[in-house]
Write a protein that holds these residues in place. Structure first.
Motif, PDB file in Angstrom:
ATOM      1  N   HIS A   1       8.097  -6.257   4.485  1.00 25.53           N
ATOM      2  CA  HIS A   1       7.842  -6.180   2.881  1.00 25.53           C
ATOM      3  C   HIS A   1       8.840  -7.349   2.609  1.00 25.53           C
ATOM      4  O   HIS A   1      10.108  -7.144   2.772  1.00 25.53           O
ATOM      5  CB  HIS A   1       7.862  -4.940   2.194  1.00 25.53           C
TER       6      HIS A   1
ATOM      7  N   TYR B   1       8.306   0.734  -5.360  1.00 26.38           N
ATOM      8  CA  TYR B   1       7.041   0.716  -4.831  1.00 26.38           C
ATOM      9  C   TYR B   1       6.838   1.681  -3.724  1.00 26.38           C
ATOM     10  O   TYR B   1       7.771   1.908  -2.674  1.00 26.38           O
ATOM     11  CB  TYR B   1       6.910  -0.808  -4.176  1.00 26.38           C
TER      12      TYR B   1
ATOM     13  N   GLU C   1       5.590   3.215  -0.490  1.00 25.32           N
ATOM     14  CA  GLU C   1       4.983   3.014   0.772  1.00 25.32           C
ATOM     15  C   GLU C   1       4.756   3.986   1.845  1.00 25.32           C
ATOM     16  O   GLU C   1       5.374   4.773   2.414  1.00 25.32           O
ATOM     17  CB  GLU C   1       5.707   1.795   1.538  1.00 25.32           C
TER      18      GLU C   1
ATOM     19  N   GLU D   1       5.873   4.216   5.503  1.00 26.00           N
ATOM     20  CA  GLU D   1       7.243   4.299   5.433  1.00 26.00           C
ATOM     21  C   GLU D   1       7.648   5.752   5.185  1.00 26.00           C
ATOM     22  O   GLU D   1       8.795   6.048   5.230  1.00 26.00           O
ATOM     23  CB  GLU D   1       7.997   3.314   5.333  1.00 26.00           C
TER      24      GLU D   1
END
Length: 267
Positions: free
Chosen positions: A29, A124, A126, A129
């Motif tokens: 990212h 953000y 994710e 992860e």
């Protein structure tokens, strides 16, 4: 019965082999702040379009991005808040099947000198992860030939301070920067490096070529020789001391110091 047992054992072994040995694609990212010009020479170039996005820059995939917590510019020794200038922008990168939400600002350069555009996004989530991601992102634009301030430290949670002038770079130049977290050098930290493959014309021979990885030395300094013309992103990653609650559980926060530079071929 014995044949059936052997068959099941074979299937279990094959499943385990697949889980263990089939490579898993893990895209890097990158927070992205990409201006229409990185060097403003003429008044006709002074009206900049600055695109802000969150993406996998080489693979041409973007993610929906909430409005940043902060967007601004540092020049002439002071910061200027630009967050109100941000407008939503429907971004379709070359591998996206549908547009995703990005942001755009228009800014007119009015005086000579270096302009450091910086952005702090909202965290953000994710799922892959199991963590949040916050990339503090910078890019430097030089204006009208006055070179000052490109190595200024903005006091972000984490940031890359250029040791090489971050514009006027030839393809093949070695770029160096120092990674800082909470104002202190970050030794032996991983720095991911990726090319902004805007047109999708470039391909990597194998997955490890997509995201290059270097590490900082004991003083927090990294080096990278830029192999191709275009925009290159450097993301120095670490884990924040804070956590953020998600579905009732505290989750870690990956913080990234991201810097974008542009290289051009010798003409």
């Amino acid at each position: 019965m014995k044949n059936t047992t052997l068959l099941w054992k074979s299937l279990v072994a094959l499943t385990l082999f697949t889980i263990v040995f089939v490579p898993i694609k893990a895209y890097a990212h990158f927070g992205m702040v990409i201006p229409s010009e990185d060097i403003v020479e003429k008044q006709s170039q002074s009206s900049l379009t600055v695109n802000i996005m969150f993406a996998h820059p080489f693979e041409g995939q973007s993610m929906n991005m909430e409005k940043p917590e902060l967007f601004g510019v540092f020049s002439e020794g002071r910061k200027k808040q630009l967050t109100p200038l941000l407008k939503t922008h429907n971004l379709t990168m070359y591998a996206d099947s549908s547009p995703n939400r990005a942001w755009r600002a228009y800014y007119t350069v009015k005086h000579p000198g270096d302009h450091i555009f910086f952005m702090e996004p909202k965290p953000y989530w994710e799922p892959a992860e199991d963590s949040y991601i916050v990339h503090y992102t910078k890019v430097i634009v030089n204006a009208f030939g006055k070179e000052d301030g490109w190595d200024s430290e903005l006091g972000l949670k984490t940031e890359i301070i250029p040791l090489t002038r971050p514009y006027g770079l030839y393809t093949g130049n070695v770029f160096q920067g120092i990674v800082k977290v909470d104002g202190k050098p970050s030794p032996f930290s991983e720095v991911e490096v990726e090319y902004f493959n805007q047109s999708g014309e470039n391909s990597a021979p194998k997955p490890p070529f997509i995201t290059q990885v270097v590490k900082t030395d004991k003083n927090g300094v990294f080096s990278y020789a830029i192999p191709k013309t275009g925009w290159w992103g450097f993301a120095a990653l670490s884990t924040d001391s804070r956590t953020i609650m998600h579905d009732g559980e505290p989750k870690p926060v990956e913080i990234g110091a991201v810097l974008w530079v542009k290289a051009e071929d010798f003409k």
